[in-house]
Scaffold this motif. Structure first.
Motif, PDB file in Angstrom:
ATOM      1  N   UNK A 113      20.631  -9.538 -12.823  1.00  0.00           N
ATOM      2  CA  UNK A 113      19.475  -8.661 -12.621  1.00  0.00           C
ATOM      3  C   UNK A 113      19.447  -8.014 -11.233  1.00  0.00           C
ATOM      4  N   UNK A 114      20.619  -7.816 -10.635  1.00  0.00           N
ATOM      5  CA  UNK A 114      20.667  -7.212  -9.291  1.00  0.00           C
ATOM      6  C   UNK A 114      20.093  -5.785  -9.336  1.00  0.00           C
ATOM      7  N   UNK A 115      20.126  -5.168 -10.513  1.00  0.00           N
ATOM      8  CA  UNK A 115      19.587  -3.799 -10.644  1.00  0.00           C
ATOM      9  C   UNK A 115      18.089  -3.755 -10.346  1.00  0.00           C
ATOM     10  N   UNK A 116      17.431  -4.899 -10.444  1.00  0.00           N
ATOM     11  CA  UNK A 116      15.979  -4.932 -10.216  1.00  0.00           C
ATOM     12  C   UNK A 116      15.635  -5.313  -8.772  1.00  0.00           C
ATOM     13  N   UNK A 117      16.673  -5.505  -7.944  1.00  0.00           N
ATOM     14  CA  UNK A 117      16.403  -5.904  -6.547  1.00  0.00           C
ATOM     15  C   UNK A 117      16.095  -4.683  -5.696  1.00  0.00           C
ATOM     16  N   UNK A 118      14.956  -4.674  -5.030  1.00  0.00           N
ATOM     17  CA  UNK A 118      14.645  -3.510  -4.182  1.00  0.00           C
ATOM     18  C   UNK A 118      15.459  -3.524  -2.892  1.00  0.00           C
ATOM     19  N   UNK A 119      15.819  -4.707  -2.422  1.00  0.00           N
ATOM     20  CA  UNK A 119      16.697  -4.820  -1.249  1.00  0.00           C
ATOM     21  C   UNK A 119      17.804  -5.808  -1.592  1.00  0.00           C
ATOM     22  N   UNK A 120      18.974  -5.588  -0.998  1.00  0.00           N
ATOM     23  CA  UNK A 120      20.132  -6.382  -1.399  1.00  0.00           C
ATOM     24  C   UNK A 120      20.502  -7.408  -0.328  1.00  0.00           C
ATOM     25  N   UNK A 121      21.391  -8.305  -0.714  1.00  0.00           N
ATOM     26  CA  UNK A 121      21.831  -9.451   0.114  1.00  0.00           C
ATOM     27  C   UNK A 121      20.622 -10.327   0.485  1.00  0.00           C
ATOM     28  N   UNK A 128      13.783 -16.627  10.280  1.00  0.00           N
ATOM     29  CA  UNK A 128      13.962 -17.515   9.131  1.00  0.00           C
ATOM     30  C   UNK A 128      13.456 -16.955   7.811  1.00  0.00           C
ATOM     31  N   UNK A 129      13.135 -15.671   7.803  1.00  0.00           N
ATOM     32  CA  UNK A 129      12.647 -15.102   6.537  1.00  0.00           C
ATOM     33  C   UNK A 129      13.810 -14.507   5.737  1.00  0.00           C
ATOM     34  N   UNK A 130      13.914 -14.948   4.483  1.00  0.00           N
ATOM     35  CA  UNK A 130      14.985 -14.466   3.602  1.00  0.00           C
ATOM     36  C   UNK A 130      14.384 -13.970   2.299  1.00  0.00           C
ATOM     37  N   UNK A 131      15.130 -13.094   1.616  1.00  0.00           N
ATOM     38  CA  UNK A 131      14.686 -12.567   0.325  1.00  0.00           C
ATOM     39  C   UNK A 131      14.581 -13.706  -0.700  1.00  0.00           C
ATOM     40  N   UNK A 132      13.537 -13.641  -1.547  1.00  0.00           N
ATOM     41  CA  UNK A 132      13.377 -14.663  -2.580  1.00  0.00           C
ATOM     42  C   UNK A 132      14.421 -14.457  -3.671  1.00  0.00           C
ATOM     43  N   UNK A 133      15.318 -15.425  -3.871  1.00  0.00           N
ATOM     44  CA  UNK A 133      16.267 -15.246  -4.982  1.00  0.00           C
ATOM     45  C   UNK A 133      15.582 -15.529  -6.306  1.00  0.00           C
ATOM     46  N   UNK A 136       8.030 -16.908  -7.144  1.00  0.00           N
ATOM     47  CA  UNK A 136       9.001 -16.764  -8.237  1.00  0.00           C
ATOM     48  C   UNK A 136       8.274 -16.414  -9.529  1.00  0.00           C
ATOM     49  N   UNK A 137       7.542 -15.279  -9.562  1.00  0.00           N
ATOM     50  CA  UNK A 137       6.778 -14.962 -10.773  1.00  0.00           C
ATOM     51  C   UNK A 137       7.679 -14.502 -11.929  1.00  0.00           C
ATOM     52  N   UNK A 152      10.553 -10.228  -5.222  1.00  0.00           N
ATOM     53  CA  UNK A 152      11.250  -9.093  -4.634  1.00  0.00           C
ATOM     54  C   UNK A 152      11.784  -8.268  -5.801  1.00  0.00           C
ATOM     55  N   UNK A 153      11.100  -7.154  -6.084  1.00  0.00           N
ATOM     56  CA  UNK A 153      11.329  -6.552  -7.390  1.00  0.00           C
ATOM     57  C   UNK A 153      11.059  -5.046  -7.410  1.00  0.00           C
ATOM     58  N   UNK A 154      11.884  -4.329  -8.162  1.00  0.00           N
ATOM     59  CA  UNK A 154      11.564  -2.934  -8.458  1.00  0.00           C
ATOM     60  C   UNK A 154      12.058  -2.616  -9.858  1.00  0.00           C
ATOM     61  N   UNK A 155      11.340  -1.758 -10.569  1.00  0.00           N
ATOM     62  CA  UNK A 155      11.801  -1.306 -11.874  1.00  0.00           C
ATOM     63  C   UNK A 155      11.047  -0.032 -12.241  1.00  0.00           C
ATOM     64  N   UNK A 156      11.482   0.623 -13.305  1.00  0.00           N
ATOM     65  CA  UNK A 156      10.839   1.849 -13.758  1.00  0.00           C
ATOM     66  C   UNK A 156       9.391   1.520 -14.128  1.00  0.00           C
ATOM     67  N   UNK A 157       8.475   2.321 -13.639  1.00  0.00           N
ATOM     68  CA  UNK A 157       7.069   2.107 -13.975  1.00  0.00           C
ATOM     69  C   UNK A 157       6.327   1.269 -12.958  1.00  0.00           C
ATOM     70  N   UNK A 158       7.027   0.724 -11.984  1.00  0.00           N
ATOM     71  CA  UNK A 158       6.367  -0.059 -10.933  1.00  0.00           C
ATOM     72  C   UNK A 158       5.938   0.907  -9.829  1.00  0.00           C
ATOM     73  N   UNK A 159       4.673   0.869  -9.469  1.00  0.00           N
ATOM     74  CA  UNK A 159       4.137   1.839  -8.515  1.00  0.00           C
ATOM     75  C   UNK A 159       4.891   1.838  -7.198  1.00  0.00           C
ATOM     76  N   UNK A 160       5.157   0.663  -6.676  1.00  0.00           N
ATOM     77  CA  UNK A 160       5.881   0.580  -5.403  1.00  0.00           C
ATOM     78  C   UNK A 160       6.765  -0.656  -5.448  1.00  0.00           C
ATOM     79  N   UNK A 161       7.819  -0.615  -4.639  1.00  0.00           N
ATOM     80  CA  UNK A 161       8.736  -1.751  -4.632  1.00  0.00           C
ATOM     81  C   UNK A 161       8.039  -2.968  -4.054  1.00  0.00           C
TER      82      UNK A 161
END
Lengths: 369, 349
Positions: free
Chosen positions: A110-118, A279-284, A226-227, A234-243
């Motif tokens: 589901x990397x296509x849904x990640x708004x930021x990578x790594x 120490x802040x990292x993206x939620x996997x 982790x919803x 950490x999420x983006x997709x079509x129809x989401x107002x903002x990342x």
């Protein structure tokens, strides 16, 4: 009056033609079929790189192509192994020359849904750009092709199979280029969608059902970061107002009692310099989490049971009093049976079909019919 | 009666002591039908021999361990739906996760706790009950659907019913040559007066059942009945190279059969063959029907003929005269057609 109407009609015809042109140009591959499970939104695809079957198939051949490394020993797939949901099972990754990466290999599901990578790159939003880092980067050396862009293109051009796949995907004789290679690799990775676990099929065992109640309950608060359905905030997709972009400090370290993380792994702080970003990292995502051990950005936690122990304790050792720690990492009580139930639930997020889907597998050992 | 009493349990554990312990706990919970296996292989044999509702399976066993037994159960199409509760060590989270991954429904940690055992088994029995219920509902839906499908093929010709089921509609089509047959009862109105409705309908039922038998014999298609009139076709949904001869033969047999059914019945049959259009009209009540001049002429012929004979136009007669006996009825005024030579066929040569 009538000439006004005519002028208006002309103008509207022109606009219509313009729109038709722009619309059709922008949606050259708008007919690409995702075949997503019901309820799953479509990922956002950059206009400059629309999806196509030919591109995804070329991308797959590039993803498993070892000649994309300096010494021909590694491909993208070396660290991103399908059976482990495109992770490598190592504490941290190792490059083709043996250099050790400071970070644990993240899953590509589901990397296509990640708004930021790594793990912590707030500005890195496009796979087409991100994949150049492991390919060309020197700190650390991963595939080791720094300064060898021409060699990459030459290797691809020399192979007639790749030459024709590039042509099929991009449709001209000059199709073999680094830019198109990146586009195809990005398209393949965007296709790596995983949403067919027991949880998705609503086929949870009784143990996993109890675990789900714990997971989505406010005592443990796992679902805050982790919803469902992507199990990350950490999420983006079509129809989401903002990342939705989220980085969290989970209280793993607190060097010298000042909230610091080990120097090479300070997370978002390395990019912003802001003290609160230490120490802040993206939620996997937690999809396929049972097959992606070890855990955390530095792979420092070997098992899921230990991860749960850390969150139950509100962090790890001195990290518990890290001043930048997320408010949701505040600790909880959990019986050993509840812990097993929670793990049973996390195990039910494994998508077996994703781990074995021939469309995502090594084309050299498993060619598609 | 507690729910548990109706469920049959298989307990697989290599420790005889555990058998005794589990038996006592299950007895107390009202589970009367409990079998024991000492090892995995024996458990798999017992599963082949009889049906169990729930399997309690120890992980650590010699020869075949719990994982292997679980994998075998889940790989067997006949038993994969039997819920399995694993018996594990209390802190053995990795084994538990593995069992869940392999398809176990739940786990029970040693040492056994009566409350947890009750809760786990209760939930398992309930889930199985719901699943069985769902399965039986699905089975019921399938049966009902089959019945509806069968009903559709009774109402409509089977090729038309299949098209309707597959696509939700039926394309109307034109046919080059179809034989049409109309058969009505002479003096039906008189027959009805003075008889009860039951008697009339029972009589019609016997006659039309006989007619259906005859049309089926000739590979024809009954289109419908309109009051005392029976309407059928040849060469519409089943291929027929001589549809006119078929409807004539069928008509003669019907005319001969009617008095056999009841001495009061005499029928007139009209036939014709030619092009027509067939299709389905209506959306809520489907009716497969035919339209065209061929249909009209056949209907008129039935009205023009004598009892016990099959009537047709002279043009039609020329097509079949080599195989039939008949006589000219002379010119008749046929509505919409003007004067036409009409022939009645009285038998085969």
């Amino acid at each position: 009056m009538s000439s006004n109407v005519r002028a208006y009609n002309k103008a509207s015809l022109f606009l219509l033609l313009l729109f038709t042109f722009v619309f059709s140009a922008g949606n050259l591959h708008a007919d690409y079929k995702w075949n997503l499970p019901p309820g799953l939104p479509e990922p956002v695809i950059p206009q400059s790189n629309p999806m196509s079957v030919a591109k995804v198939e070329l991308g797959r051949h590039l993803f498993y192509y070892k000649k994309l490394s300096l010494n021909g020993k590694m491909a993208c797939a070396t660290c991103h192994r399908q059976a482990r949901a495109f992770t490598d099972g190592r504490v941290t990754a190792q490059g083709t020359t043996g250099e050790i990466h400071p970070r644990n290999t993240p899953s590509l599901g589901n990397v296509a849904y990640q708004p930021v990578l790594t793990w912590a790159q707030p500005k890195l939003t496009r796979l087409e750009e991100q994949l150049l880092i492991p390919l060309l980067g020197t700190q650390p050396v991963e595939l080791g092709m720094a300064g060898k862009k021409k060699i990459i293109v030459r290797r691809l051009k020399r192979d007639p199979a790749y030459h024709s796949m590039f042509q099929a995907a991009f449709g001209d004789n000059k199709a073999v280029s680094l830019e198109n290679m990146a586009k195809a690799l990005a398209s393949f990775q965007r296709r790596l969608i995983t949403a067919n676990s027991a949880y998705d099929r609503e086929d949870l065992s009784l143990a996993a059902e109890r675990g789900a109640k714990l997971f989505f309950g406010e005592r443990l608060n796992c679902f805050r970061c982790h919803p469902a359905p992507f199990f990350t905030d950490s999420l983006t997709h079509v129809g989401l107002g903002f990342k939705e972009i989220a980085f969290h400090n989970t209280g793993l370290y607190n060097l010298a009692g000042k909230g610091a993380y080990p120097p090479k792994n300070t997370g978002l702080h390395a990019h912003t310099g802001q003290p609160e970003d230490m120490g802040r990292f993206r939620t996997p995502s937690l999809r396929n989490v049972a097959v992606t051990a070890p855990y955390m950005h530095d792979g420092s936690v070997p098992t899921l049971a230990q991860v749960i122990d850390i969150y139950a304790a509100g962090g790890r050792g001195p990290g518990r009093s890290n001043p930048h720690k997320s408010v949701f990492v505040s600790g909880f009580n959990l019986t050993s049976i509840e812990k097993s139930d929670l793990i049973a639930f996390l195990t039910s997020l494994t998508d077996e079909t994703f781990l074995t889907d021939p469309r995502f597998s090594d084309p050299f050992t498993n060619p598609l019919k | 009666m507690p729910e548990g009493e109706q469920s049959s349990l298989l307990v697989v554990d290599d420790e005889p002591f555990n058998h005794t312990l589990i038996k006592r706990l299950l007895d107390a919970e009202g589970y009367a039908d409990v079998s024991f296996a000492d090892n995995g292989r024996q458990a798999l044999d017992m599963l082949q021999e009889s049906n169990f509702d729930i399997v309690l399976l120890d992980i650590e066993m010699p020869e075949l361990n719990g994982f292997e037994v679980l994998e075998s159960i889940k790989a067997d199409l006949n038993h994969r739906h039997v819920p399995v509760i694993m018996i594990s060590g209390v802190e053995d989270t990795e084994s538990i996760a593995k069992c869940i991954e392999l398809g176990a429904e739940d786990y029970l940690a040693k040492p056994f706790n009566a409350t947890i055992l009750r809760a786990r088994l209760g939930a398992c029995v309930e889930k199985k009950r719901l699943r069985d219920q769902e399965k039986s509902h699905l089975e019921q839906i399938r049966t009902e659907k089959k019945k509806a499908d069968e009903l559709l093929t009774v109402i409509l010709p089977s090729s038309i019913a299949s098209e309707l089921k597959a696509t939700g509609k039926v394309q109307p089509r034109g046919y080059d040559k179809v034989g049409m047959l109309f058969c009505d009862i002479v003096g039906f109105t008189n027959y009805c007066s003075g008889r009860s409705a039951e008697e009339v309908v029972t009589g019609l039922q016997t006659l039309f059942t006989k007619f259906e038998e005859i049309t089926t014999k000739y590979n024809m298609e009954k289109i419908k009945t309109i009051g005392d009139e029976f309407m059928a076709s040849a060469g519409l949904t089943n291929p027929d190279y001589e549809p006119l001869l078929t409807v004539v033969k069928c008509g003669l047999e019907m005319a001969a059969a009617a008095p056999e059914v009841s001495a009061d019945w005499k029928v007139r049959v009209g036939v014709h063959a030619g092009p027509l259009v067939a299709g389905i009209v209506g959306d809520q009540k489907y009716q497969f029907d035919v339209w065209g001049d061929t249909v009209n002429v056949a209907a008129r012929m039935a009205g023009a003929g004598n009892p016990g004979a099959v009537t047709m136009t002279h043009d039609s007669w020329l097509e079949i005269e080599s195989e039939c006996q008949g006589k000219m009825l002379g010119k008749m005024e046929i509505k919409g057609k003007g004067e036409i030579d009409v022939v009645e066929c009285t038998g085969l040569q």
